[in-house]
Design a protein around this motif. Structure first.
Motif, short mmCIF file in Angstrom:
data_model
loop_
_atom_site.label_atom_id
_atom_site.label_comp_id
_atom_site.label_asym_id
_atom_site.label_seq_id
_atom_site.Cartn_x
_atom_site.Cartn_y
_atom_site.Cartn_z
N LEU A 138 0.83 -1.21 0.00
CA LEU A 138 0.00 0.00 0.00
C LEU A 138 0.86 1.26 0.00
O LEU A 138 0.67 2.15 -0.83
N LEU A 139 1.80 1.34 0.93
CA LEU A 139 2.58 2.57 1.09
C LEU A 139 3.46 2.83 -0.13
O LEU A 139 3.62 3.99 -0.55
N SER A 140 4.03 1.79 -0.70
CA SER A 140 4.89 1.99 -1.88
C SER A 140 4.08 2.46 -3.08
O SER A 140 4.57 3.25 -3.90
N THR A 141 2.84 2.00 -3.18
CA THR A 141 1.97 2.45 -4.27
C THR A 141 1.55 3.90 -4.06
O THR A 141 1.60 4.72 -5.00
N MET A 142 1.15 4.24 -2.84
CA MET A 142 0.78 5.62 -2.55
C MET A 142 1.97 6.56 -2.72
O MET A 142 1.82 7.69 -3.19
N ALA A 143 3.16 6.08 -2.36
CA ALA A 143 4.35 6.92 -2.44
C ALA A 143 4.66 7.34 -3.87
O ALA A 143 5.26 8.40 -4.09
N LEU A 144 4.26 6.53 -4.85
CA LEU A 144 4.49 6.90 -6.24
C LEU A 144 3.84 8.25 -6.55
O LEU A 144 4.41 9.08 -7.26
#
Length: 275
Positions: A138-144
């Motif tokens: 989740l966080l890596s996707t949002m971080a994009l």
């Protein structure tokens, strides 16, 4: 202004970080549910600034839609609202943005009312689905989205000359958007190399489909993060306001913070379903 902005950010982080790392996933769902409902309240206020009661009813109706879809425990229905959101962003939103400011909010208000009740619940279901795949996922996707925004800001500030959408958001430039995209490529590549493949959308796609499809996916997600930002900017300009609200002192409104997530999260959720 800067002091207020910093204080608000610190308070939000003080709430969010323990929820992310120390509490069960249901609390993350609850946190983002509050954010989505606040976004729904702001969405209604944008469409009809004087109707405060209507804004509360709108947020309540958004909550009812989410609860009904949860109560029926029908994955196909939840998938359908994600799909409706993605269809809008791919096939309708670009044409709305192409109109610039040549739109009548009065005529389109019923459309926007229905639209918010699709896009906002879809965003919440997408976040919950991505969290089920893992916190890092989740966080890596949002971080994009955040990486794209940071890259666009600094590259645009240094080299921006050509306006991306002059009528809608004069501060955004083509050079900034390209800078954000390049930084997103670097970020996604770093995720593949330094994180377990299955723990991020980028690693999963690189292993399953190869590097070129993965980078194309990053291009799409970055483009739609910009599209979401521009879409909210257009709506605010049509209503004649600078911020969606003042719920977050120094930062504007909740929609101002999640506008780029509204298209990217449902798209990312569907893309994650392919691997």
């Amino acid at each position: 202004m800067l002091k207020t902005r910093i204080i608000t950010a610190v308070v939000l982080l003080a709430v969010l970080l323990p929820i992310l790392f120390f509490l069960p996933p249901v609390y993350i769902g609850a946190f983002f549910l509050v954010a989505v409902l606040a976004g729904a309240w702001e969405w209604s206020r944008l469409l009809n600034p004087d109707a405060l009661r209507a804004a509360w009813l709108y947020a309540t109706f958004c909550l009812v839609i989410i609860f009904v879809l949860l109560a029926f425990q029908n994955v196909a229905w939840q998938f359908s609202i994600l799909l409706l959101s993605v269809i809008f962003w791919f096939f309708i939103a670009p044409f709305i943005l192409a109109k610039g400011m040549n739109l009548s909010l009065q005529r389109l208000r019923p459309f926007y009312v229905v639209l918010g009740l699709i896009l906002l619940p879809a965003t919440w279901f997408a976040i919950v689905f991505l969290r089920e795949l893992g916190l890092v996922f989740l966080l890596s996707t949002m971080a994009l989205v955040w990486v794209a925004d940071i890259g666009a800001y600094f590259v645009g500030k240094a080299f921006g000359k050509r306006k991306l959408a002059a009528q809608i958001s004069p501060g955004k430039s083509v050079e900034g958007a390209l800078g954000g995209l390049v930084l997103c490529y670097a970020y996604a590549t770093a995720c593949v190399f330094f994180l377990p493949f299955e723990s991020t959308l980028f690693g999963a796609w690189a292993i399953r489909f190869g590097w070129v499809p993965m980078l194309l996916m990053v291009s799409f997600l970055t483009a739609f993060s910009i599209l979401g930002d521009l879409f909210e900017s257009q709506l605010k300009r049509l209503t004649g306001v600078k911020d969606s609200s003042q719920l977050l002192p120094g930062h504007g409104g909740v929609l101002d913070r999640i506008d780029a997530l509204i298209p990217t999260m449902p798209i990312a959720a569907l893309l994650a379903g392919l691997v």
